[in-house]
Design a protein around this motif. Structure first.
Motif, PDB file in Angstrom:
ATOM      1  N   ALA A  10       0.847  -1.195   0.000  1.00  0.00           N
ATOM      2  CA  ALA A  10       0.000   0.000   0.000  1.00  0.00           C
ATOM      3  C   ALA A  10       0.881   1.244   0.000  1.00  0.00           C
ATOM      4  CB  ALA A  10      -0.922   0.011   1.217  1.00  0.00           C
ATOM      5  N   LEU A  11       0.448   2.254  -0.740  1.00  0.00           N
ATOM      6  CA  LEU A  11       1.132   3.550  -0.779  1.00  0.00           C
ATOM      7  C   LEU A  11       0.051   4.618  -0.737  1.00  0.00           C
ATOM      8  CD1 LEU A  11       3.644   5.316  -1.113  1.00  0.00           C
ATOM      9  CD2 LEU A  11       3.444   5.019  -3.595  1.00  0.00           C
ATOM     10  N   LYS A  12      -0.009   5.363   0.384  1.00  0.00           N
ATOM     11  CA  LYS A  12      -1.112   6.303   0.542  1.00  0.00           C
ATOM     12  C   LYS A  12      -0.726   7.474   1.439  1.00  0.00           C
ATOM     13  CE  LYS A  12      -3.008   3.618   4.405  1.00  0.00           C
ATOM     14  NZ  LYS A  12      -4.184   2.873   4.917  1.00  0.00           N
ATOM     15  N   SER A  13      -1.478   8.565   1.270  1.00  0.00           N
ATOM     16  CA  SER A  13      -1.417   9.721   2.155  1.00  0.00           C
ATOM     17  C   SER A  13      -2.835   9.977   2.651  1.00  0.00           C
ATOM     18  CB  SER A  13      -0.877  10.946   1.407  1.00  0.00           C
ATOM     19  OG  SER A  13      -1.814  11.374   0.428  1.00  0.00           O
ATOM     20  N   GLU A  14      -3.029  11.045   3.405  1.00  0.00           N
ATOM     21  CA  GLU A  14      -4.382  11.359   3.868  1.00  0.00           C
ATOM     22  C   GLU A  14      -5.282  11.777   2.714  1.00  0.00           C
ATOM     23  OE1 GLU A  14      -4.296  14.254   6.927  1.00  0.00           O
ATOM     24  OE2 GLU A  14      -3.447  12.903   8.448  1.00  0.00           O
ATOM     25  N   GLN A  15      -4.686  12.314   1.652  1.00  0.00           N
ATOM     26  CA  GLN A  15      -5.478  12.839   0.547  1.00  0.00           C
ATOM     27  C   GLN A  15      -5.718  11.836  -0.582  1.00  0.00           C
ATOM     28  OE1 GLN A  15      -2.729  14.531   1.778  1.00  0.00           O
ATOM     29  NE2 GLN A  15      -3.946  15.935   3.028  1.00  0.00           N
ATOM     30  N   GLN A  16      -4.781  10.920  -0.801  1.00  0.00           N
ATOM     31  CA  GLN A  16      -4.928  10.011  -1.934  1.00  0.00           C
ATOM     32  C   GLN A  16      -4.171   8.712  -1.687  1.00  0.00           C
ATOM     33  OE1 GLN A  16      -2.772  11.222  -5.558  1.00  0.00           O
ATOM     34  NE2 GLN A  16      -1.912  12.927  -4.378  1.00  0.00           N
ATOM     35  N   ALA A  17      -4.429   7.752  -2.579  1.00  0.00           N
ATOM     36  CA  ALA A  17      -3.788   6.441  -2.450  1.00  0.00           C
ATOM     37  C   ALA A  17      -3.555   5.858  -3.833  1.00  0.00           C
ATOM     38  CB  ALA A  17      -4.656   5.500  -1.622  1.00  0.00           C
ATOM     39  N   PHE A  18      -2.483   5.087  -3.942  1.00  0.00           N
ATOM     40  CA  PHE A  18      -2.193   4.341  -5.160  1.00  0.00           C
ATOM     41  C   PHE A  18      -2.524   2.872  -4.918  1.00  0.00           C
ATOM     42  CE2 PHE A  18       1.030   7.827  -5.449  1.00  0.00           C
ATOM     43  CZ  PHE A  18       0.510   8.447  -6.576  1.00  0.00           C
ATOM     44  N   ASN A  19      -2.937   2.190  -5.963  1.00  0.00           N
ATOM     45  CA  ASN A  19      -3.148   0.746  -5.898  1.00  0.00           C
ATOM     46  C   ASN A  19      -1.894   0.048  -6.408  1.00  0.00           C
ATOM     47  OD1 ASN A  19      -5.863   1.025  -5.030  1.00  0.00           O
ATOM     48  ND2 ASN A  19      -6.507   1.382  -7.143  1.00  0.00           N
ATOM     49  N   ALA A  79       8.599 -10.681  -8.739  1.00  0.00           N
ATOM     50  CA  ALA A  79       9.625 -10.052  -9.566  1.00  0.00           C
ATOM     51  C   ALA A  79       9.500  -8.537  -9.589  1.00  0.00           C
ATOM     52  CB  ALA A  79       9.561 -10.590 -10.993  1.00  0.00           C
ATOM     53  N   GLY A  80       8.327  -8.006  -9.255  1.00  0.00           N
ATOM     54  CA  GLY A  80       8.152  -6.561  -9.303  1.00  0.00           C
ATOM     55  C   GLY A  80       6.757  -6.144  -8.894  1.00  0.00           C
ATOM     56  N   LEU A  81       6.430  -4.882  -9.193  1.00  0.00           N
ATOM     57  CA  LEU A  81       5.149  -4.304  -8.798  1.00  0.00           C
ATOM     58  C   LEU A  81       4.629  -3.395  -9.904  1.00  0.00           C
ATOM     59  CD1 LEU A  81       6.294  -3.217  -5.231  1.00  0.00           C
ATOM     60  CD2 LEU A  81       4.743  -5.120  -5.694  1.00  0.00           C
ATOM     61  N   ASN A  82       3.307  -3.317 -10.008  1.00  0.00           N
ATOM     62  CA  ASN A  82       2.652  -2.347 -10.881  1.00  0.00           C
ATOM     63  C   ASN A  82       1.852  -1.384 -10.017  1.00  0.00           C
ATOM     64  OD1 ASN A  82       3.534  -3.282 -13.422  1.00  0.00           O
ATOM     65  ND2 ASN A  82       1.968  -4.877 -13.439  1.00  0.00           N
ATOM     66  N   VAL A  83       1.870  -0.104 -10.377  1.00  0.00           N
ATOM     67  CA  VAL A  83       1.191   0.932  -9.600  1.00  0.00           C
ATOM     68  C   VAL A  83       0.097   1.558 -10.456  1.00  0.00           C
ATOM     69  CG1 VAL A  83       1.471   3.061  -8.277  1.00  0.00           C
ATOM     70  CG2 VAL A  83       3.347   1.401  -8.379  1.00  0.00           C
ATOM     71  N   PHE A  84      -1.102   1.678  -9.861  1.00  0.00           N
ATOM     72  CA  PHE A  84      -2.262   2.210 -10.577  1.00  0.00           C
ATOM     73  C   PHE A  84      -2.919   3.324  -9.767  1.00  0.00           C
ATOM     74  CE2 PHE A  84      -1.706  -2.178 -11.810  1.00  0.00           C
ATOM     75  CZ  PHE A  84      -1.937  -2.194 -13.176  1.00  0.00           C
ATOM     76  N   LYS A  85      -3.647   4.181 -10.465  1.00  0.00           N
ATOM     77  CA  LYS A  85      -4.513   5.194  -9.840  1.00  0.00           C
ATOM     78  C   LYS A  85      -5.735   5.347 -10.734  1.00  0.00           C
ATOM     79  CE  LYS A  85      -5.782   8.445  -6.986  1.00  0.00           C
ATOM     80  NZ  LYS A  85      -5.348   9.818  -7.139  1.00  0.00           N
ATOM     81  N   ASP A  86      -6.915   5.083 -10.153  1.00  0.00           N
ATOM     82  CA  ASP A  86      -8.163   5.153 -10.924  1.00  0.00           C
ATOM     83  C   ASP A  86      -8.085   4.276 -12.175  1.00  0.00           C
ATOM     84  OD1 ASP A  86      -9.144   6.991  -9.064  1.00  0.00           O
ATOM     85  OD2 ASP A  86      -8.330   8.694 -10.189  1.00  0.00           O
ATOM     86  N   GLN A  87      -7.571   3.066 -12.000  1.00  0.00           N
ATOM     87  CA  GLN A  87      -7.468   2.046 -13.043  1.00  0.00           C
ATOM     88  C   GLN A  87      -6.480   2.406 -14.155  1.00  0.00           C
ATOM     89  OE1 GLN A  87     -11.526   1.324 -14.323  1.00  0.00           O
ATOM     90  NE2 GLN A  87     -11.913  -0.027 -12.587  1.00  0.00           N
ATOM     91  N   GLN A  88      -5.743   3.480 -13.999  1.00  0.00           N
ATOM     92  CA  GLN A  88      -4.721   3.848 -14.973  1.00  0.00           C
ATOM     93  C   GLN A  88      -3.346   3.496 -14.418  1.00  0.00           C
ATOM     94  OE1 GLN A  88      -4.444   8.014 -15.891  1.00  0.00           O
ATOM     95  NE2 GLN A  88      -2.857   7.732 -17.442  1.00  0.00           N
ATOM     96  N   ALA A 133      10.785   7.751  -4.883  1.00  0.00           N
ATOM     97  CA  ALA A 133      11.231   7.506  -3.510  1.00  0.00           C
ATOM     98  C   ALA A 133      10.720   6.161  -3.000  1.00  0.00           C
ATOM     99  CB  ALA A 133      10.762   8.632  -2.596  1.00  0.00           C
ATOM    100  N   ALA A 134       9.445   5.867  -3.258  1.00  0.00           N
ATOM    101  CA  ALA A 134       8.864   4.604  -2.793  1.00  0.00           C
ATOM    102  C   ALA A 134       9.540   3.410  -3.463  1.00  0.00           C
ATOM    103  CB  ALA A 134       7.367   4.584  -3.066  1.00  0.00           C
ATOM    104  N   SER A 135       9.784   3.507  -4.759  1.00  0.00           N
ATOM    105  CA  SER A 135      10.396   2.386  -5.474  1.00  0.00           C
ATOM    106  C   SER A 135      11.839   2.162  -5.034  1.00  0.00           C
ATOM    107  CB  SER A 135      10.329   2.617  -6.989  1.00  0.00           C
ATOM    108  OG  SER A 135      11.010   3.798  -7.350  1.00  0.00           O
ATOM    109  N   TYR A 136      12.558   3.241  -4.716  1.00  0.00           N
ATOM    110  CA  TYR A 136      13.926   3.041  -4.225  1.00  0.00           C
ATOM    111  C   TYR A 136      13.901   2.433  -2.820  1.00  0.00           C
ATOM    112  CZ  TYR A 136      18.938   3.590  -3.850  1.00  0.00           C
ATOM    113  OH  TYR A 136      20.288   3.322  -3.725  1.00  0.00           O
ATOM    114  N   GLY A 137      12.909   2.826  -2.012  1.00  0.00           N
ATOM    115  CA  GLY A 137      12.757   2.204  -0.701  1.00  0.00           C
ATOM    116  C   GLY A 137      12.491   0.712  -0.815  1.00  0.00           C
TER     117      GLY A 137
END
Length: 286
Positions: free
Chosen positions: A192-201, A231-240, A269-273
């Motif tokens: 999970a990657l999120k803030s108070e205002q928004q979140a990524f899937n 092997a990795g991750l895909n990141v989405f927002k609003d199905q994009q 930053a998140a991906s390097y973490g």
């Protein structure tokens, strides 16, 4: 160790005698044609901490990397008759035939390991984001004992990963993001990657491909089905789809061209973490 051997064997199967250039994850045509690629250089050594500082592009860099030592703490332990543990009993049968001794009991000791790390993402040498992460893993060590409850002279200790958790705070000026990853022997990968205002899937990618130098140019070879580590991750927002992160081979991230500057920095930053996490805890997904 076993997983490394399996992957090495898979490489032999998919590439034969050809030259493997890289191992990566599959991309959609859109991500391949409409994205910016950033490479994360894998350090040869793990010390000093500065080995994790790296230039990502002409604009972005990782700086001020710091890594703590690992702290281990014993948890619950339990001793049971060996015959109640089928897997360990089979191991004991083989070892007893080789060494002429036999175990009567199995001792299982839980061990918690914690490690922290931090770094900054800079733009034109000015820090934009500060990241602080904590890794917490839980393993169980199994040891064979004789009928008196003493450890046998032969090597009888094995280790199994029960769970792994990564927790990161990503401070971006006046906004704070949380990055979490949970994985266990009986738990699917959750990121999970999120803030108070928004979140990524965020979803895991278990398919990997080998880029092989063939006679007609670079060829893509899929790994056999039995190679399962993520092997990795895909990141989405609003199905994009916004990003693809490869944690295998030469670690890298593809970021969509139309991302806002803030989103680009957070995802970098998140991906390097996540990448540092896989470097520091190589057994996280076993």
């Amino acid at each position: 160790m076993i997983r490394t051997s399996v992957i090495a064997a898979a490489l032999t199967l998919v590439s034969g005698c050809a030259n493997v250039i890289d191992i990566t994850i599959p991309l959609t045509a859109e991500m391949q044609n409409q994205s910016q690629l950033y490479h994360f250089k894998t350090p040869t050594w793990r010390v000093p901490d500065s080995v994790y500082n790296t230039q990502l592009s002409d604009i972005y860099a990782i700086s001020n990397a710091q890594v703590s030592s690992r702290e281990h703490k014993d948890g619950e332990s339990k001793i049971t008759p060996l015959h109640e543990d089928i897997d360990e009993a089979q191991v004991n049968l083989v070892l007893s035939m080789l060494n002429g001794d036999s175990a009567y009991f199995i001792k299982k000791q839980q061990v918690m390991t914690e490690q922290t790390f931090s770094f900054a993402l800079s733009k034109f040498q000015q820090a934009q984001i500060d990241v602080t992460c904590d890794i917490l893993s839980k393993d169980v060590n199994a040891q064979h004992l004789d009928k008196n409850g003493d450890a046998l002279d032969r090597e009888t200790t094995s280790e199994q990963r029960l769970s792994t958790t990564l927790s990161c705070l990503i401070n971006q000026q006046d906004k704070q993001w949380q990055l979490t990853l949970n994985h266990g022997a009986k738990q699917e990968l959750q990121v999970a990657l999120k803030s108070e205002q928004q979140a990524f899937n965020v979803s895991g990618v278990d398919e990997r491909i080998a880029l092989v130098q063939g006679q007609q140019g670079i060829e893509k070879h899929s790994f056999p089905d039995f190679v399962q580590p993520y092997a990795g991750l895909n990141v989405f927002k609003d199905q994009q789809q916004l990003a693809s992160i490869s944690l295998v081979g030469d670690p890298k991230i593809w970021l969509k061209d139309d991302l806002t500057e803030d989103a680009k920095q957070v995802l970098l930053a998140a991906s390097y973490g996540l990448t540092m996490y896989t470097w520091l805890d190589t057994e996280w997904d076993r």
